[in-house]
Design a protein around this motif. Structure first.
Motif, PDB file in Angstrom:
ATOM      1  N   UNK A 283      10.925  12.815  15.868  1.00 21.17           N
ATOM      2  CA  UNK A 283      10.457  14.184  16.077  1.00 21.17           C
ATOM      3  C   UNK A 283      10.841  15.066  14.898  1.00 21.17           C
ATOM      4  N   UNK A 284      12.063  14.876  14.392  1.00 22.36           N
ATOM      5  CA  UNK A 284      12.495  15.655  13.228  1.00 22.36           C
ATOM      6  C   UNK A 284      11.604  15.357  12.025  1.00 22.36           C
ATOM      7  N   UNK A 285      11.268  14.086  11.842  1.00 25.07           N
ATOM      8  CA  UNK A 285      10.374  13.731  10.729  1.00 25.07           C
ATOM      9  C   UNK A 285       8.980  14.318  10.941  1.00 25.07           C
ATOM     10  N   UNK A 286       8.599  14.524  12.196  1.00 21.22           N
ATOM     11  CA  UNK A 286       7.281  15.094  12.496  1.00 21.22           C
ATOM     12  C   UNK A 286       7.291  16.616  12.502  1.00 21.22           C
ATOM     13  N   UNK A 287       8.390  17.218  12.047  1.00 23.88           N
ATOM     14  CA  UNK A 287       8.399  18.657  11.825  1.00 23.88           C
ATOM     15  C   UNK A 287       9.182  19.491  12.822  1.00 23.88           C
TER      16      UNK A 287
END
Length: 310
Positions: A283-287
């Motif tokens: 989720x963090x990588x997805x923004x």
């Protein structure tokens, strides 16, 4: 809205309840199995956690459907919005809390979904395939759809994998329909949320998972499964729910011994918690910005840190 997420055994529910009391909030559960009635010990509902010093925090989307049914993401979005609107209508703050990353991301990102019915012909075609074959099929479909909707925590049984394939094929069909101007999707509002994550050290998490598993077995998790079977729910339907219900059902139906059940279930829960963290890091990588709070801090320090992010 405030969102609190974390892996199993991280203490996220206790933090959510303590924060809800401070902020006059109501909790919306984001747990894919706590929706089922009478599936209490195996899903870790711990409803006593929602009551602190005589004050009970209202909660939503727990105990809303019958065991044996197959609750899905489309239904969760629908029920989430109803709870969210109800809480906002009371001029209270919604607090989303849970460990099912797919459910959390679907409302924070506003997935535009259409209902995907069961496909009897597809199920018949896939009925003799192994879990590995089904998982590979799902991986191929995800590459076509570009979907982040399913990870391995969603497909730990053939039944769940087949349902995931149905949904991904529905997504693919909806994408084609949309390209041709024929798609009728549910609109989903943009919901702004501060996201708090409960971060627990891997070894500490393992200790808590093992201790909690022992406690739940002592509380009568096997008896809970026997009771559900006695209601007429089939072993196949119970194993669909994965983890505790898969292995405890195999134990009570005589397929494996108690020790085999404990060992396999302990390993499976550890693996599940690891996959939960993989999803949250994704989720963090997805923004998404997740503010992580150390699970081992005293509660007053966790509350203080949480309030500093809100």
């Amino acid at each position: 809205m405030i969102t609190i997420l974390g892996p199993t055994a991280s203490g996220k529910t206790r933090l959510a309840v303590a924060l809800a009391l401070k902020l006059n909030a109501e909790i919306i559960s984001a747990d894919s199995r706590q929706v089922y009635r009478r599936m209490d010990i195996g899903t870790g509902k711990d409803l006593d956690d929602y009551c602190v010093e005589g004050q009970r925090v209202p909660f939503h989307l727990i105990d809303i459907c019958e065991p044996g049914t197959k609750y899905n993401l489309f239904e969760y979005q629908r029920d989430f919005l109803a709870a969210y609107d109800l809480i906002r209508g009371r001029n209270r703050l919604p607090l989303l809390c849970g460990g099912t990353g797919l459910y959390i991301e679907s409302v924070l990102k506003g997935y535009q979904l259409s209902p995907v019915p069961q496909d009897a012909a597809l199920r018949e075609r896939l009925s003799d395939k192994s879990l590995d074959e089904l998982t590979e099929m799902l991986r191929d479909l995800k590459r076509q759809t570009g979907s982040a909707m399913h990870n391995r925590s969603d497909v730990d049984t053939p039944q769940r994998a087949i349902r995931a394939i149905e949904i991904e094929m529905g997504v693919l069909a909806a994408q084609r329909d949309k390209d041709e101007g024929r798609c009728m999707e549910r609109s989903f509002p943009q919901i702004n949320s501060v996201i708090l994550g409960v971060d627990i050290d891997r070894e500490e998490r393992r200790k808590k998972i093992t201790a909690r598993l022992k406690e739940r077995l002592e509380q009568g998790m096997a008896d809970e499964v026997r009771s559900l079977l006695d209601e007429g729910i089939s072993p196949e339907d119970l194993t669909y729910y994965g983890l505790e219900y898969r292995y405890v059902t195999e134990y009570v139906t005589g397929k494996i011994t108690f020790d085999e059940m404990f060992q396999r279930l302990e390993i499976a829960i550890h693996q599940f918690a690891k996959r939960q963290m993989t999803w949250f890091r994704g989720m963090e990588r997805r923004g998404f910005t997740i503010h992580w709070i150390d699970a081992m801090l005293p509660m007053d320090e966790k509350i203080s840190q949480a309030l500093s992010y809100i």
